[in-house]
Enzyme design. Structure first.
Site, PDB file in Angstrom:
ATOM      1  N   ASN A 122      45.438  51.236  46.688  1.00  0.00           N
ATOM      2  CA  ASN A 122      45.046  51.955  45.470  1.00  0.00           C
ATOM      3  C   ASN A 122      44.158  53.148  45.829  1.00  0.00           C
ATOM      4  O   ASN A 122      43.076  52.962  46.381  1.00  0.00           O
ATOM      5  CB  ASN A 122      44.293  50.976  44.555  1.00  0.00           C
ATOM      6  CG  ASN A 122      43.777  51.629  43.283  1.00  0.00           C
ATOM      7  OD1 ASN A 122      44.068  52.799  43.022  1.00  0.00           O
ATOM      8  ND2 ASN A 122      43.028  50.870  42.499  1.00  0.00           N
TER       9      ASN A 122
ATOM     10  N   CYS B 176      42.088  47.514  40.244  1.00  0.00           N
ATOM     11  CA  CYS B 176      42.817  46.544  41.048  1.00  0.00           C
ATOM     12  C   CYS B 176      41.928  45.334  41.377  1.00  0.00           C
ATOM     13  O   CYS B 176      42.428  44.293  41.803  1.00  0.00           O
ATOM     14  CB  CYS B 176      43.355  47.190  42.325  1.00  0.00           C
ATOM     15  SG  CYS B 176      42.094  47.859  43.401  1.00  0.00           S
ATOM     16  N   HIS B 177      40.602  45.493  41.150  1.00  0.00           N
ATOM     17  CA  HIS B 177      39.715  44.336  41.397  1.00  0.00           C
ATOM     18  C   HIS B 177      39.958  43.230  40.372  1.00  0.00           C
ATOM     19  O   HIS B 177      39.506  42.102  40.570  1.00  0.00           O
ATOM     20  CB  HIS B 177      38.247  44.782  41.353  1.00  0.00           C
ATOM     21  CG  HIS B 177      37.829  45.424  40.060  1.00  0.00           C
ATOM     22  ND1 HIS B 177      38.043  46.762  39.800  1.00  0.00           N
ATOM     23  CD2 HIS B 177      37.239  44.916  38.949  1.00  0.00           C
ATOM     24  CE1 HIS B 177      37.580  47.048  38.583  1.00  0.00           C
ATOM     25  NE2 HIS B 177      37.097  45.944  38.049  1.00  0.00           N
TER      26      HIS B 177
ATOM     27  N   TYR C 229      48.414  38.188  40.980  1.00  0.00           N
ATOM     28  CA  TYR C 229      49.401  39.065  41.627  1.00  0.00           C
ATOM     29  C   TYR C 229      50.797  38.760  41.082  1.00  0.00           C
ATOM     30  O   TYR C 229      51.577  39.668  40.808  1.00  0.00           O
ATOM     31  CB  TYR C 229      49.358  38.879  43.145  1.00  0.00           C
ATOM     32  CG  TYR C 229      48.060  39.353  43.774  1.00  0.00           C
ATOM     33  CD1 TYR C 229      47.870  40.696  44.091  1.00  0.00           C
ATOM     34  CD2 TYR C 229      47.024  38.469  44.047  1.00  0.00           C
ATOM     35  CE1 TYR C 229      46.687  41.141  44.654  1.00  0.00           C
ATOM     36  CE2 TYR C 229      45.833  38.896  44.609  1.00  0.00           C
ATOM     37  CZ  TYR C 229      45.659  40.230  44.909  1.00  0.00           C
ATOM     38  OH  TYR C 229      44.482  40.673  45.463  1.00  0.00           O
TER      39      TYR C 229
ATOM     40  N   GLU D 160      31.496  42.699  35.212  1.00  0.00           N
ATOM     41  CA  GLU D 160      32.299  42.716  33.989  1.00  0.00           C
ATOM     42  C   GLU D 160      32.141  41.418  33.195  1.00  0.00           C
ATOM     43  O   GLU D 160      32.172  41.421  31.964  1.00  0.00           O
ATOM     44  CB  GLU D 160      33.771  42.990  34.332  1.00  0.00           C
ATOM     45  CG  GLU D 160      33.964  44.363  34.974  1.00  0.00           C
ATOM     46  CD  GLU D 160      35.425  44.766  35.124  1.00  0.00           C
ATOM     47  OE1 GLU D 160      36.301  44.033  34.619  1.00  0.00           O
ATOM     48  OE2 GLU D 160      35.677  45.812  35.747  1.00  0.00           O
TER      49      GLU D 160
END
Lengths: 176, 206
Positions: free
Chosen positions: B166, B174-175, B143, B201
């Site tokens: 979001n 945003c993850h 952040y 991912e």
């Protein structure tokens, strides 16, 4: 501070306190009833076209509808007007159901098969037909039925009652 | 005089034929609405490994993705209020988004190529989303790092708020924003969903 004339109440961020639901909910909730009204006004063959015109017009005007409106009555009004326009544009009497084939094919929808009844509905005097449709098919209270057909509440009640009586005798005569 | 019950019942008869007629008419309405520029918000629900996702698009692009925990009906009501009440269930309008999300969840897509309509995000939150759009698949940022990258190093909490609000999670990633101490932080779709996406991912990396 003087109240703002005609302004609708707004929440802290300026969004309306009462808001319109997504139009999808309107189609799901009222679509079938409006189709029955369309079938009764122009006959089953043209009802799909009038239903489509009704909902397209409703979709266009929807953002300007007051959130606390009687949506079913609003749709019935549009369907009524679109049906009349349709009949006029075809330059023929509202007895459109006369085009219904005598022997519906096996693919005909069950709701379309009751030709005798809907022919009798189409043959009713205009105000009786409107009163029967908007009260018994669209579930509108007589006060709103009266507004749609241009009558008082009491006259709308009488017209619906007279119309139903005529339907019963006509249908019983056709099906001895 | 009591009306003939049979006539009343027949007047109100609405068999299966009427229901299928409405399905057909609904499709016609979608086509007509689209050609008259009246389909302001189209939506569908897509089944994914993180649960059913609500997808909504304006003619400009994807405007909203919502997890079940957010309440799909509540999100549709919100779209009706904030974007337009002309909201219709029109799955085919979301086909490209559905296809790309399916590819993403099966590990075959690393970047979304979809028009986005970010009208629901303003000011600083919009800046954060724009920056996140370029945050690579499989990578993360803290952040604090996001706040610094957009020139507001003190706005760490505001970055968290931007992520939490979001409007198009997953597609705007945003993850991939996590805590400086290595913790995952919060997520609009729930912490478990954030872990699933990050693991997906990580696992799909060559």
């Amino acid at each position: 501070m003087a109240p703002r004339g005609g302004a609708s109440p707004t929440g802290v961020r300026g969004t309306p306190i009462v808001s319109l639901p997504p139009f999808e909910a309107v189609v799901v909730e009222h679509g079938p009833v409006v189709l029955r009204v369309c079938r009764a006004v122009v006959g089953p063959h043209d009802a799909d076209d009038v239903w489509s015109e009704t909902f397209l017009a409703a979709l266009g005007a929807y953002p300007r509808l007051a959130p606390d409106s009687n949506v079913r009555g609003w749709l019935a009004t549009i369907a009524h007007r679109k049906g009349i326009d349709w009949i006029r544009s075809r330059n023929r009497a509202p007895l459109a159901v006369a085009r219904v084939p005598d022997h519906p094919g096996p693919t005909a929808e069950p709701a379309l098969r009751d030709d005798a009844l809907w022919r009798a509905v189409a043959a009713l005097p205009t105000k009786q037909r409107g009163a029967v449709l908007y009260h018994y098919v669209a579930d509108l209270p007589y006060a709103e039925v009266g507004q749609l057909i241009g009558s008082s509440e009491a006259a709308a009640r009488r017209a619906a009652s007279d119309g139903l009586r005529t339907l019963r005798s006509t249908v019983n005569r056709e099906r001895p | 005089m009591t009306p003939e019950p049979d006539v009343l019942r027949r007047l109100r008869h609405d068999g299966d034929g009427s229901i299928s007629a409405i399905g057909r008419l609904h499709e016609r309405l979608i086509e007509a609405a689209s050609s008259h520029d009246l389909l302001d918000v189209a939506y569908r629900v897509l089944d994914t490994p993180v649960g059913p996702l609500l997808l909504a698009a304006t003619p400009a692009g994807l405007v909203r993705i919502a997890f079940t925990d957010q309440g799909h009906d509540a999100v549709l009501d919100d779209l009706a209020r904030r974007v337009s009440p002309r909201v219709l269930h029109a799955p085919s309008r979301l086909d490209p988004a559905a296809r790309q999300l399916h590819e993403y969840f099966s590990g075959r897509r690393r970047r979304f190529d979809l028009p986005l309509d970010l009208q629901l995000a303003h000011g600083f939150r919009r800046l954060v989303l724009d920056w996140l759009t370029d945050l690579d698949y499989g990578s993360t940022a803290s952040y604090a790092a996001v706040a610094a990258a957009i020139g507001k190093p003190k706005a760490v909490r505001a970055v968290g708020t931007a992520c939490a609000t979001n409007p198009v999670p997953v597609v705007v990633p945003c993850h991939r924003v996590v805590r400086s101490d290595g913790g995952a932080g919060g997520y609009v779709g729930g912490l478990e969903t954030k872990h699933v996406l990050l693991a997906l991912e990580a696992g799909a990396r060559p």
